[in-house]
Write an enzyme that holds these catalytic residues in place. Structure first.
Site, mmCIF file in Angstrom:
data_model
loop_
_atom_site.group_PDB
_atom_site.id
_atom_site.type_symbol
_atom_site.label_atom_id
_atom_site.label_comp_id
_atom_site.label_asym_id
_atom_site.label_seq_id
_atom_site.Cartn_x
_atom_site.Cartn_y
_atom_site.Cartn_z
ATOM 1 N N HIS A 277 29.644 21.737 0.256
ATOM 2 C CA HIS A 277 29.269 23.058 -0.409
ATOM 3 C C HIS A 277 29.240 23.983 1.297
ATOM 4 C CE1 HIS A 277 26.873 25.744 -2.550
ATOM 5 N NE2 HIS A 277 28.164 25.320 -4.292
ATOM 6 N N ASP A 332 30.150 19.923 -8.880
ATOM 7 C CA ASP A 332 31.607 19.380 -9.912
ATOM 8 C C ASP A 332 31.997 17.524 -10.011
ATOM 9 O OD1 ASP A 332 32.224 21.790 -10.703
ATOM 10 O OD2 ASP A 332 32.849 22.036 -8.991
HETATM 11 N N1 CMC Z 1 35.853 16.085 2.265
HETATM 12 C C1 CMC Z 1 36.157 16.164 3.890
HETATM 13 N N2 CMC Z 1 35.635 17.315 4.666
HETATM 14 C C2 CMC Z 1 35.148 17.695 3.957
HETATM 15 C C3 CMC Z 1 34.661 18.334 2.794
HETATM 16 C C4 CMC Z 1 35.333 17.539 1.522
HETATM 17 N N3 CMC Z 1 34.853 17.692 0.680
HETATM 18 N N4 CMC Z 1 33.799 19.493 2.279
HETATM 19 C C5 CMC Z 1 34.238 20.145 3.692
HETATM 20 N N5 CMC Z 1 34.904 19.391 5.044
HETATM 21 C C6 CMC Z 1 34.976 19.204 6.720
HETATM 22 C C7 CMC Z 1 35.960 20.170 6.680
HETATM 23 O O1 CMC Z 1 37.152 18.969 7.046
HETATM 24 C C8 CMC Z 1 35.545 20.595 8.006
HETATM 25 O O2 CMC Z 1 35.383 19.766 8.821
HETATM 26 P P1 CMC Z 1 36.126 19.976 10.666
HETATM 27 O O3 CMC Z 1 34.115 20.429 10.760
HETATM 28 O O4 CMC Z 1 35.821 18.960 10.931
HETATM 29 O O5 CMC Z 1 37.313 20.688 10.438
HETATM 30 C C9 CMC Z 1 34.036 20.741 7.423
HETATM 31 O O6 CMC Z 1 33.537 19.676 6.906
HETATM 32 C C10 CMC Z 1 33.717 22.172 7.208
HETATM 33 O O7 CMC Z 1 34.597 22.763 6.225
HETATM 34 P P2 CMC Z 1 34.491 23.982 5.666
HETATM 35 O O8 CMC Z 1 35.493 24.440 3.958
HETATM 36 O O9 CMC Z 1 35.112 24.730 6.747
HETATM 37 O O10 CMC Z 1 33.557 24.751 5.010
HETATM 38 P P3 CMC Z 1 32.873 25.455 4.029
HETATM 39 O O11 CMC Z 1 31.871 25.605 3.666
HETATM 40 O O12 CMC Z 1 34.357 26.484 3.668
HETATM 41 O O13 CMC Z 1 33.268 24.100 2.608
HETATM 42 C C11 CMC Z 1 34.258 23.479 0.726
HETATM 43 C C12 CMC Z 1 33.144 24.219 1.413
HETATM 44 C C13 CMC Z 1 33.200 23.782 -0.889
HETATM 45 C C14 CMC Z 1 35.086 24.607 0.518
HETATM 46 C C15 CMC Z 1 34.272 22.617 0.860
HETATM 47 O O14 CMC Z 1 33.196 21.765 1.289
HETATM 48 C C16 CMC Z 1 35.602 22.162 0.369
HETATM 49 O O15 CMC Z 1 36.859 21.726 -0.247
HETATM 50 N N6 CMC Z 1 35.009 20.837 -0.676
HETATM 51 C C17 CMC Z 1 36.461 20.580 -1.795
HETATM 52 C C18 CMC Z 1 35.873 21.472 -3.209
HETATM 53 C C19 CMC Z 1 34.917 21.534 -4.196
HETATM 54 O O16 CMC Z 1 34.102 20.406 -3.993
HETATM 55 N N7 CMC Z 1 34.326 22.051 -4.225
HETATM 56 C C20 CMC Z 1 33.391 22.851 -5.207
HETATM 57 C C21 CMC Z 1 32.352 23.517 -4.590
HETATM 58 S S1 CMC Z 1 31.009 23.375 -5.379
HETATM 59 C C22 CMC Z 1 30.605 24.117 -6.903
HETATM 60 C C23 CMC Z 1 31.438 25.738 -6.901
HETATM 61 O O17 CMC Z 1 31.580 26.584 -6.585
HETATM 62 O O18 CMC Z 1 32.444 25.666 -7.649
#
Ligand code: CMC
Length: 397
Positions: A277, A332
């Site tokens: 998140h 989720d």
């Molecule tokens: N599985 C594996 N690695 C992850 C995940 C995950 N679910 N989420 C983040 N990471 C890693 C990512 O690969 C990155 O690693 P590195 O620094 O080594 O490259 C690091 O964590 C930072 O990720 P980011 O995408 O830059 O961080 P963010 O703040 O943009 O991430 C997120 C937020 C929700 C996009 C992400 O956690 C994600 O893609 N999660 C899976 C999709 C998900 O479950 N979304 C629902 C969010 S909550 C409900 C809502 O808002 O709808």
């Protein structure tokens, strides 16, 4: 071309001066104030108007939350009854809205169908004007129309005929009965109500921000919802509940979790959906509540129980692997199991999220337009060529 974050920060400073802030993904940018929802992502705290989500989920109803969000206090009995009357008398939607849904192929994306039908409402609305005197009442009239549209998206996709939710003692019950063509149990209505409460608002995620951008132009409430829906659809946001559950379906049985995790997440480097998140760096408090709802709801339902068992094992592996990076289950991860146990197909999960979040969207739109309005218009750092001239067609490479 400048691409590193550092170079972009320097360029932003050069182009726009010291007041400028460069932030990819608007991370750490504050776009409004709010008295609606508070999140402490490091401690895993979520409050609606100061009340912890755990307390609201155990004691409150979605209708009370509608009043709380819009009017800033819990309704007394009379106020609650009046609000329920307004909801009950506004489920009806114009024929054109139903026509828009039912003319589309049955395999259309549910959120696209919601965008379409909400845009029809925007098209039919004449002379919308934001006004502090009427905005809150208007929001209460819009919310039940969303229930009618989500129910009919489901009905259309299932090959059923159009049906408008009937008035009842609860919004959740009216919605479920419009979907399923049967009386639902108190337990089912109660679980749906809890899911509505848990997804009702979450400050300014991508969907709310997209809707705020729309209404900041003084476009209408329905158009704001269309913008929010479009952003909700993606798998990184509202689409994650569906994506998370599809992982459980793919895994198929609890004894395959480890093998799947090693293959897909460790070796395949895929993201674990329903994990991570932007704001929470610990366990999402909503996920805890969804987990316990899923746990109790699946006790007498072996089919749904299987997915709960899979999710529990996957959660353990996911936390072992990613917990140290602040990546934990989000809301989720378990919500799909609750929807599944209620009888909804996986394709509906994002639409069910939208049904609930309409309240948060509208409450934020009203808070923004009525109290702190300013056109949302950020800037971009220019990294293209500085001086170029038009090349005639016959001289282009
Ligand atoms: N599985 C594996 N690695 C992850 C995940 C995950 N679910 N989420 C983040 N990471 C890693 C990512 O690969 C990155 O690693 P590195 O620094 O080594 O490259 C690091 O964590 C930072 O990720 P980011 O995408 O830059 O961080 P963010 O703040 O943009 O991430 C997120 C937020 C929700 C996009 C992400 O956690 C994600 O893609 N999660 C899976 C999709 C998900 O479950 N979304 C629902 C969010 S909550 C409900 C809502 O808002 O709808």
């Amino acid at each position: 071309m400048a691409t590193s974050e550092k170079q972009l920060e320097e360029l932003a400073l050069k182009q726009y001066g010291e007041k400028s802030v460069y932030s990819r993904g608007l991370e750490n940018v504050i776009i409004k104030y709010t008295a609606l929802t508070f999140i402490d992502g490091n401690k895993g705290i979520l409050k609606y108007r100061g009340i912890p989500i755990e307390e609201i989920a155990s004691k409150g109803t979605y209708e009370e939350l509608i009043y709380l969000f819009l009017y800033g206090k819990l309704p007394n009995r009379e106020e609650l009854n009046k609000l329920k009357d307004t909801l009950n008398s506004n489920y009806e939607v114009p024929k054109e809205v139903l026509d828009a849904i039912y003319m589309m192929p049955k395999d259309s994306d549910p959120i696209a169908l919601l965008e379409l039908s909400t845009a029809v409402l925007a098209g039919l609305e004449k002379d919308f004007k934001w006004s502090k005197d009427t905005d809150k009442q208007r929001a209460i009239e819009i919310i039940p129309k969303m229930a009618a549209m989500v129910a009919n998206v489901y009905r259309h996709k299932e090959g059923k005929s159009p049906k408008i939710p009937s008035p009842s003692d609860s919004y959740a019950r009216s919605f479920l009965e419009a979907c399923f063509d049967r009386k639902v149990t108190d337990e089912e209505a109660n679980v749906m109500d809890k899911a509505l409460v848990l997804y009702a608002d979450h400050e300014v995620p991508a969907s709310t921000t997209a809707g705020l951008v729309v209404v900041s132009t003084l476009s209408d409430m329905y158009s704001g919802i269309v913008g929010a829906l479009a952003a909700l659809k993606g798998p990184l946001h509202g689409g994650a509940a569906e994506a998370a559950f599809r992982q459980f379906l793919e895994i198929g049985s609890p004894d395959r979790v480890e093998e799947w995790f090693n293959e897909k997440i460790i070796k395949g480097k895929n993201r674990l959906m329903g994990f991570g998140h932007r704001v929470y760096k610990v366990y999402d408090p909503r996920a805890k509540i969804f987990k316990s709802l899923a746990e109790s709801l699946t006790q007498k339902n072996p089919d749904a129980r299987k997915y709960y068992e899979i999710a529990k094992k996957l959660e353990e592996l996911g936390i072992n692997q990613f917990g140290s990076k602040g990546i934990y289950p989000n809301t989720d991860f378990y919500s799909g199991i609750v929807y599944y146990a209620l009888g909804f197909p996986v394709y509906m999960y994002t639409a069910l999220f939208a049904l609930s979040r309409t309240l948060g969207w509208l409450a934020h739109f009203i808070e923004y337009v009525d109290e702190q309005h300013r056109l949302i218009r950020p800037r971009a750092v220019y990294v293209g060529p500085e001086n170029a001239s038009w090349i005639p067609m016959d001289q282009r490479s």
